[in-house]
Motif scaffolding. Structure first.
Motif, PDB file in Angstrom:
ATOM      1  N   SER A 123      20.022  -8.373   0.949  1.00 19.29           N
ATOM      2  CA  SER A 123      20.698  -7.796   2.119  1.00 19.29           C
ATOM      3  C   SER A 123      21.691  -8.757   2.756  1.00 19.29           C
ATOM      4  O   SER A 123      22.584  -8.333   3.487  1.00 19.29           O
ATOM      5  CB  SER A 123      19.661  -7.364   3.161  1.00 19.29           C
ATOM      6  OG  SER A 123      18.899  -8.490   3.587  1.00 19.29           O
ATOM      7  N   VAL A 150      18.836   1.979  -2.059  1.00 17.88           N
ATOM      8  CA  VAL A 150      17.588   1.856  -1.309  1.00 17.88           C
ATOM      9  C   VAL A 150      17.629   0.569  -0.495  1.00 17.88           C
ATOM     10  O   VAL A 150      17.913  -0.507  -1.045  1.00 17.88           O
ATOM     11  CB  VAL A 150      16.371   1.810  -2.253  1.00 17.88           C
ATOM     12  CG1 VAL A 150      15.070   1.732  -1.444  1.00 17.88           C
ATOM     13  CG2 VAL A 150      16.356   3.004  -3.185  1.00 17.88           C
ATOM     14  N   LEU A 151      17.340   0.660   0.785  1.00 19.28           N
ATOM     15  CA  LEU A 151      17.120  -0.527   1.615  1.00 19.28           C
ATOM     16  C   LEU A 151      15.631  -0.817   1.577  1.00 19.28           C
ATOM     17  O   LEU A 151      14.813  -0.004   2.013  1.00 19.28           O
ATOM     18  CB  LEU A 151      17.593  -0.285   3.043  1.00 19.28           C
ATOM     19  CG  LEU A 151      17.348  -1.424   4.036  1.00 19.28           C
ATOM     20  CD1 LEU A 151      18.063  -2.700   3.600  1.00 19.28           C
ATOM     21  CD2 LEU A 151      17.772  -1.021   5.440  1.00 19.28           C
ATOM     22  N   TYR A 152      15.280  -1.981   1.038  1.00 16.61           N
ATOM     23  CA  TYR A 152      13.883  -2.291   0.736  1.00 16.61           C
ATOM     24  C   TYR A 152      13.343  -3.354   1.695  1.00 16.61           C
ATOM     25  O   TYR A 152      13.841  -4.473   1.736  1.00 16.61           O
ATOM     26  CB  TYR A 152      13.779  -2.777  -0.711  1.00 16.61           C
ATOM     27  CG  TYR A 152      12.382  -2.962  -1.226  1.00 16.61           C
ATOM     28  CD1 TYR A 152      11.643  -1.879  -1.683  1.00 16.61           C
ATOM     29  CD2 TYR A 152      11.806  -4.224  -1.270  1.00 16.61           C
ATOM     30  CE1 TYR A 152      10.357  -2.051  -2.177  1.00 16.61           C
ATOM     31  CE2 TYR A 152      10.524  -4.411  -1.763  1.00 16.61           C
ATOM     32  CZ  TYR A 152       9.806  -3.315  -2.219  1.00 16.61           C
ATOM     33  OH  TYR A 152       8.528  -3.494  -2.698  1.00 16.61           O
ATOM     34  N   PRO A 154      13.250  -3.810   5.317  1.00 16.03           N
ATOM     35  CA  PRO A 154      14.289  -4.356   6.200  1.00 16.03           C
ATOM     36  C   PRO A 154      13.778  -5.147   7.401  1.00 16.03           C
ATOM     37  O   PRO A 154      14.580  -5.535   8.256  1.00 16.03           O
ATOM     38  CB  PRO A 154      15.015  -3.089   6.661  1.00 16.03           C
ATOM     39  CG  PRO A 154      13.963  -2.033   6.645  1.00 16.03           C
ATOM     40  CD  PRO A 154      13.062  -2.358   5.489  1.00 16.03           C
ATOM     41  N   THR A 161      23.012  -4.657   9.619  1.00 18.42           N
ATOM     42  CA  THR A 161      22.529  -3.921   8.440  1.00 18.42           C
ATOM     43  C   THR A 161      22.486  -2.432   8.720  1.00 18.42           C
ATOM     44  O   THR A 161      22.917  -1.610   7.896  1.00 18.42           O
ATOM     45  CB  THR A 161      21.144  -4.439   8.024  1.00 18.42           C
ATOM     46  OG1 THR A 161      21.245  -5.814   7.654  1.00 18.42           O
ATOM     47  CG2 THR A 161      20.578  -3.642   6.850  1.00 18.42           C
ATOM     48  N   TYR A 177      15.075   4.356   2.376  1.00 13.51           N
ATOM     49  CA  TYR A 177      14.566   3.032   2.739  1.00 13.51           C
ATOM     50  C   TYR A 177      13.050   3.022   2.669  1.00 13.51           C
ATOM     51  O   TYR A 177      12.388   4.055   2.793  1.00 13.51           O
ATOM     52  CB  TYR A 177      15.071   2.559   4.105  1.00 13.51           C
ATOM     53  CG  TYR A 177      14.475   3.186   5.342  1.00 13.51           C
ATOM     54  CD1 TYR A 177      13.473   2.523   6.068  1.00 13.51           C
ATOM     55  CD2 TYR A 177      14.926   4.414   5.821  1.00 13.51           C
ATOM     56  CE1 TYR A 177      12.950   3.076   7.223  1.00 13.51           C
ATOM     57  CE2 TYR A 177      14.414   4.969   6.974  1.00 13.51           C
ATOM     58  CZ  TYR A 177      13.410   4.295   7.671  1.00 13.51           C
ATOM     59  OH  TYR A 177      12.884   4.848   8.822  1.00 13.51           O
ATOM     60  N   TRP A 181      10.568  -1.630  10.116  1.00  9.34           N
ATOM     61  CA  TRP A 181      11.641  -2.439  10.715  1.00  9.34           C
ATOM     62  C   TRP A 181      11.412  -2.427  12.216  1.00  9.34           C
ATOM     63  O   TRP A 181      11.931  -1.603  12.940  1.00  9.34           O
ATOM     64  CB  TRP A 181      13.009  -1.870  10.361  1.00  9.34           C
ATOM     65  CG  TRP A 181      14.141  -2.801  10.705  1.00  9.34           C
ATOM     66  CD1 TRP A 181      14.071  -4.044  11.262  1.00  9.34           C
ATOM     67  CD2 TRP A 181      15.539  -2.551  10.493  1.00  9.34           C
ATOM     68  NE1 TRP A 181      15.306  -4.585  11.415  1.00  9.34           N
ATOM     69  CE2 TRP A 181      16.239  -3.698  10.955  1.00  9.34           C
ATOM     70  CE3 TRP A 181      16.252  -1.481   9.979  1.00  9.34           C
ATOM     71  CZ2 TRP A 181      17.624  -3.784  10.910  1.00  9.34           C
ATOM     72  CZ3 TRP A 181      17.633  -1.577   9.929  1.00  9.34           C
ATOM     73  CH2 TRP A 181      18.312  -2.718  10.385  1.00  9.34           C
ATOM     74  N   LEU A 196      18.804   3.308  12.008  1.00  7.37           N
ATOM     75  CA  LEU A 196      19.307   3.798  10.726  1.00  7.37           C
ATOM     76  C   LEU A 196      19.712   5.264  10.841  1.00  7.37           C
ATOM     77  O   LEU A 196      19.196   5.997  11.688  1.00  7.37           O
ATOM     78  CB  LEU A 196      18.238   3.635   9.642  1.00  7.37           C
ATOM     79  CG  LEU A 196      17.945   2.196   9.211  1.00  7.37           C
ATOM     80  CD1 LEU A 196      16.716   2.133   8.326  1.00  7.37           C
ATOM     81  CD2 LEU A 196      19.149   1.588   8.483  1.00  7.37           C
ATOM     82  N   MET A 200      19.285   8.952   6.128  1.00  8.00           N
ATOM     83  CA  MET A 200      18.652   7.946   5.276  1.00  8.00           C
ATOM     84  C   MET A 200      17.146   8.181   5.293  1.00  8.00           C
ATOM     85  O   MET A 200      16.476   7.951   6.311  1.00  8.00           O
ATOM     86  CB  MET A 200      19.000   6.545   5.786  1.00  8.00           C
ATOM     87  CG  MET A 200      18.663   5.431   4.831  1.00  8.00           C
ATOM     88  SD  MET A 200      19.375   3.865   5.439  1.00  8.00           S
ATOM     89  CE  MET A 200      19.064   2.791   4.057  1.00  8.00           C
ATOM     90  N   LYS A 202      13.218   7.921   4.895  1.00  5.71           N
ATOM     91  CA  LYS A 202      12.170   6.900   4.804  1.00  5.71           C
ATOM     92  C   LYS A 202      11.130   7.341   3.787  1.00  5.71           C
ATOM     93  O   LYS A 202      10.608   8.456   3.852  1.00  5.71           O
ATOM     94  CB  LYS A 202      11.502   6.666   6.161  1.00  5.71           C
ATOM     95  CG  LYS A 202      10.517   5.490   6.141  1.00  5.71           C
ATOM     96  CD  LYS A 202       9.897   5.272   7.510  1.00  5.71           C
ATOM     97  CE  LYS A 202       9.130   3.957   7.569  1.00  5.71           C
ATOM     98  NZ  LYS A 202       8.134   3.783   6.500  1.00  5.71           N
ATOM     99  N   CYS A 209       9.159   6.698  -3.622  1.00  8.09           N
ATOM    100  CA  CYS A 209      10.591   6.375  -3.626  1.00  8.09           C
ATOM    101  C   CYS A 209      11.151   6.459  -5.041  1.00  8.09           C
ATOM    102  O   CYS A 209      12.215   7.046  -5.274  1.00  8.09           O
ATOM    103  CB  CYS A 209      10.816   4.978  -3.048  1.00  8.09           C
ATOM    104  SG  CYS A 209      12.559   4.559  -2.814  1.00  8.09           S
TER     105      CYS A 209
END
Length: 366
Positions: A123, A150-152, A154, A161, A177, A181, A196, A200, A202, A209
């Motif tokens: 990231s 994919v945001l892994y 965060p 971000t 994601y 977070w 976010l 997006m 979750k 995922c």
């Protein structure tokens, strides 16, 4: 490795590889190539009495490498990876956090085993121009646009971000994601879910995922590579998915490649049939068969180990004796490489290309 190559503008990645036996090199030369990479050869290690790599040149691995290198001549493009997993760099490095040392390899391995190759990106690249939203509104890293990102994990990410992904949500890349977070980089409370974009999604866990990504790619009609059915030991603790010694892949410039060195180190017989935009290409070859057509469906480039016959739009090649061939266009002019143990270029090759270079194929040494 695939994402590092794209970061630095290289068509391939290199692994300075070393192992105790020549057999390990023989397996990895094909596996690396099917993953968009190459071996940078290091002598056997640890191994007493082989200081100069004698056992490698006695094996057939250099014959395999000679065929793999033909691919370097016909394309300057990396392997196509339709997915990026952007892992929380701070979270992965924080031993007191929820996911120390977890950069998402379980997820990327799941995707590679389905044949959907995935780039792994920290990231901390957000903010670097190499990771951007392109003119077609896809997230892109170097030359690679992504269908899914994919945001892994965060946790500990800065607000920037979330800003990046809010902008990306206006575009065409599907976003997911995984992980909590609740704190920013300074360990202050932060509502990442609210920051976010709503688009997006979750995911409750890595398995879900992975399932959702594969389903989305198939819905979009994204073509897969050969599944990564092999497992390679990266170090004493970590094993990761890798391509086998036989399969197919696609480069970003549209080059279609079939490779096989599973039964014979120097290459297995291949009868490759390609369907590229409705245009048929056939190759009778050994080890390597690769082709690219231009926008009109005409032959732009090909590479073949042990070529016997090629049939493509507007061109048929028949050779009396098999030979390794690479053919491409440079500044609009055809060029070729003929690789074998005899320097005589067959007349059938001279008919469609005047500019040939000869390369010698090494024998295994006694």
């Amino acid at each position: 490795r695939t994402s590092l190559a794209k970061k630095w503008g290289s068509p391939v990645w290199f692994n300075q590889y070393y192992a105790k036996t020549a057999e390990s090199y023989e397996l990895n030369v094909w596996s690396h190539a099917l993953g968009g990479g190459r071996i940078n050869y290091h002598p056997l290690y640890p191994y007493e009495g082989d200081q100069y790599g004698d056992l490698l040149v006695r094996s057939k691995v250099m014959q395999a490498e000679a065929r793999v290198r033909l691919l370097n001549l016909i394309s300057n493009s990396p392997v196509d990876c339709p997915v990026a997993v952007v892992f929380g760099h701070a979270c992965a490095m924080n031993w007191a956090g929820p996911a120390y040392d977890d950069v998402g390899l379980i997820l990327t391995d799941r995707l590679w085993r389905e044949g959907f190759y995935a780039d792994l990106i920290p990231s901390s690249e957000i903010g670097d121009p190499v990771l951007r939203i392109n003119d077609e509104r896809f997230i892109q890293y170097g030359p690679q646009p992504y269908s899914v990102v994919v945001l892994y994990h965060p946790e500990y990410e800065p607000p920037a971000t979330a800003e990046f992904f809010r902008e990306a949500a206006k575009g065409r890349t599907t976003l997911f994601y995984v992980g909590q977070w609740t704190q920013d980089f300074n360990a202050q409370s932060f509502d990442g879910k609210a920051a976010l974009p709503a688009a997006m999604k979750k995911m409750p866990d890595v398995a879900t995922c992975g399932d959702q990504i594969v389903a989305k790619l198939r819905e979009l009609g994204v073509k897969s590579h050969s599944p990564a059915t092999w497992t390679t030991q990266w170090n004493r603790q970590l094993a990761t998915a890798a391509p086998d010694q036989r399969g197919h892949l696609r480069l970003l410039d549209g080059t279609q490649i079939m490779l096989s060195g599973k039964e014979h180190v120097e290459g297995d017989p291949i009868r490759a049939e390609f369907d590229i935009g409705g245009h048929k290409v056939f190759m009778d070859a050994v080890g390597v068969a690769a082709v690219r057509l231009d926008s009109n469906g005409d032959l732009e480039a090909f590479a073949a180990g042990g070529l016997k016959r090629l049939s493509a739009p507007g061109l048929t090649i028949e050779l009396l004796e098999r030979a390794d061939i690479a053919y491409w266009h440079e500044n609009g002019r055809p060029r070729g490489v003929y690789q074998g143990r005899q320097k005589n270029i067959p007349a059938s090759l001279k008919m469609f290309c005047k500019n040939w270079r000869y390369l010698f194929v090494p024998f295994p040494t006694p």
